[in-house]
Design an enzyme around this catalytic site. Structure first.
Site, mmCIF file in Angstrom:
data_model
loop_
_atom_site.group_PDB
_atom_site.id
_atom_site.type_symbol
_atom_site.label_atom_id
_atom_site.label_comp_id
_atom_site.label_asym_id
_atom_site.label_seq_id
_atom_site.Cartn_x
_atom_site.Cartn_y
_atom_site.Cartn_z
ATOM 1 N N HIS A 142 0.863 -1.179 0.000
ATOM 2 C CA HIS A 142 0.000 0.000 0.000
ATOM 3 C C HIS A 142 0.905 1.236 0.000
ATOM 4 O O HIS A 142 1.805 1.361 0.840
ATOM 5 C CB HIS A 142 -0.855 0.031 1.259
ATOM 6 C CG HIS A 142 -1.963 -0.980 1.276
ATOM 7 N ND1 HIS A 142 -1.807 -2.268 0.859
ATOM 8 C CD2 HIS A 142 -3.266 -0.866 1.679
ATOM 9 C CE1 HIS A 142 -2.957 -2.927 1.001
ATOM 10 N NE2 HIS A 142 -3.854 -2.099 1.496
ATOM 11 N N GLU A 145 -1.911 6.174 -0.732
ATOM 12 C CA GLU A 145 -3.339 6.283 -0.429
ATOM 13 C C GLU A 145 -3.527 7.522 0.450
ATOM 14 O O GLU A 145 -4.122 8.510 0.027
ATOM 15 C CB GLU A 145 -3.824 5.031 0.291
ATOM 16 C CG GLU A 145 -5.300 5.092 0.682
ATOM 17 C CD GLU A 145 -5.734 3.918 1.546
ATOM 18 O OE1 GLU A 145 -6.951 3.704 1.672
ATOM 19 O OE2 GLU A 145 -4.862 3.225 2.117
ATOM 20 N N ASP A 223 -12.128 -3.233 -1.203
ATOM 21 C CA ASP A 223 -11.227 -3.088 -0.064
ATOM 22 C C ASP A 223 -12.077 -3.184 1.194
ATOM 23 O O ASP A 223 -12.950 -2.340 1.428
ATOM 24 C CB ASP A 223 -10.537 -1.726 -0.144
ATOM 25 C CG ASP A 223 -9.516 -1.510 0.973
ATOM 26 O OD1 ASP A 223 -9.176 -2.483 1.665
ATOM 27 O OD2 ASP A 223 -9.070 -0.362 1.139
#
Length: 372
Positions: A142, A145, A223
């Protein structure tokens, strides 16, 4: 924001204690995904969330992998696991988790990095991911974001990722956008999650359209769908409706825009999600476009479809839709009207079928969208 969600998430995860708990949770997700015609799922899981509560990592693996095997045999869905490290914890704890997981190495295909992004840059885990690379594990993380574009750069340079999860802040750096575009690396964007976590104020303001127009490879994903209210199909439906997406990215100046018509069609597309008395209609606009559609280069013609209470799938009482053919290599193929036999996007709404060879007809009453 992400952290306040995670506080709730970790509290909810405390009910997962036994192998059967992990099996039930995973099987429920996979059956839901299969019902939406998902063919492939790569599931992130965070063993540290559970081992910190005294749950043995072997129990976690046993429940998850049994569900993947049994539901895969039952529905045909293909799934694998990606073990993620919690970035709000220390690198030493991540290294210990990797050591615990190695006896189960055959049960996961790669590793990732998730949890609170802000204040936890990828370089914090440089040694851990170097070990993962030595073990031949696939690497994702990740990045971008909530964190800045520099986190994406660190994930590329230090962690050596093969895919960027989220990555929506990449456009803040023109050089980074160019680099990722040249690499051909994909971003796994989760639109409805981004809205729930206030990364964007609304789906209409999401930058997915801009990512595509910048030439980046972008996929739509779910998600934590049980929390964020959007499994994969809903992410597609709402994103296409809000952002005027079509089957392939083209520069904005080359796209035919009929704003009033598109707004009406977006309203109809939203209506498709409701029960059998669907109000409105969903019309895909006729347009010819070239390369970068599912990696194929033939020019194609999109069909104009109307979806009502009786969709055109050939079921008794349904009216068949006349579809134009597909232009490939300068030759007209009558009746195919879409994207080839192997890959099918949402064809025409709930239960509708484009008629291409090899496509299985679904019962309209089940309200299932054909999507691959």
């Amino acid at each position: 924001d992400l952290q306040t969600f995670l506080d709730i998430y970790y509290a909810g995860a405390s009910v997962l204690l036994t192998e059967q708990d992990f099996f039930d949770m995973t099987a429920a997700y996979l059956r839901k995904a299969a019902a939406e015609n998902v063919r492939r799922a790569e599931l992130f899981f965070d063993p540290q969330t559970h081992t910190a509560r005294g749950v043995d990592i072997g129990v976690v693996f046993a429940g998850l992998t049994r569900a993947i095997k049994e539901v895969g045999a039952e529905t045909g869905i293909s799934a694998d696991l990606i073990l993620c490290f919690l970035r709000h914890l220390s690198e030493e704890e991540g290294i210990a988790t990797l050591a615990e997981a190695l006896p189960y190495r055959a049960q996961f295909i790669g590793v990732g990095l998730d949890s609170s992004e802000s204040g936890h840059p990828p370089e914090k885990f440089a040694k851990l991911f170097a070990q993962c690379l030595e073990l031949g594990l696939r690497i994702v993380a990740h990045a971008g974001e909530e964190g800045p574009p520099s986190y994406i750069e660190s994930a590329l340079d230090i962690l050596k990722v093969e895919r960027i999860d989220h990555g929506v802040r990449i456009l803040e750096s023109e050089a980074l956008t160019q680099r990722v575009r040249d690499l051909g690396m994909a971003l796994t964007v989760c639109p409805l999650s981004n809205i729930k976590l206030c990364v964007f104020p609304s789906i209409m303001q999401h930058n997915l359209r801009k990512l595509l127009d910048a030439g980046l490879k972008v996929t739509i994903n779910s998600d934590d769908p049980a929390y964020f209210g959007g499994y994969l199909l809903q992410n597609f439906v709402e994103t296409f409706a809000a952002l005027e997406l079509d089957a392939g990215a083209r520069p904005a100046e080359q796209r035919p825009v009929h704003q009033t018509r598109r707004r009406r069609c977006a309203q109809g597309l939203r209506a498709v999600r409701h029960a059998a008395g669907w109000p409105g209609c969903w019309r895909t606009h006729q347009a010819a476009h070239g390369a970068q559609h599912l990696g194929r280069t033939a020019a194609r013609r999109h069909t104009v479809l109307r979806v009502g209470p009786a969709a055109a799938c050939g079921q008794p009482g349904a009216q068949r839709v006349q579809r134009p053919g597909t232009v490939r290599g300068g030759q007209q193929r009558p009746g195919a009207g879409d994207f080839g036999e192997a890959r099918h996007p949402v064809c025409a709404g709930l239960g509708a079928v484009c008629g291409a060879k090899g496509v299985h007809h679904k019962d309209i009453a089940q309200r299932r969208i054909l999507a691959t």
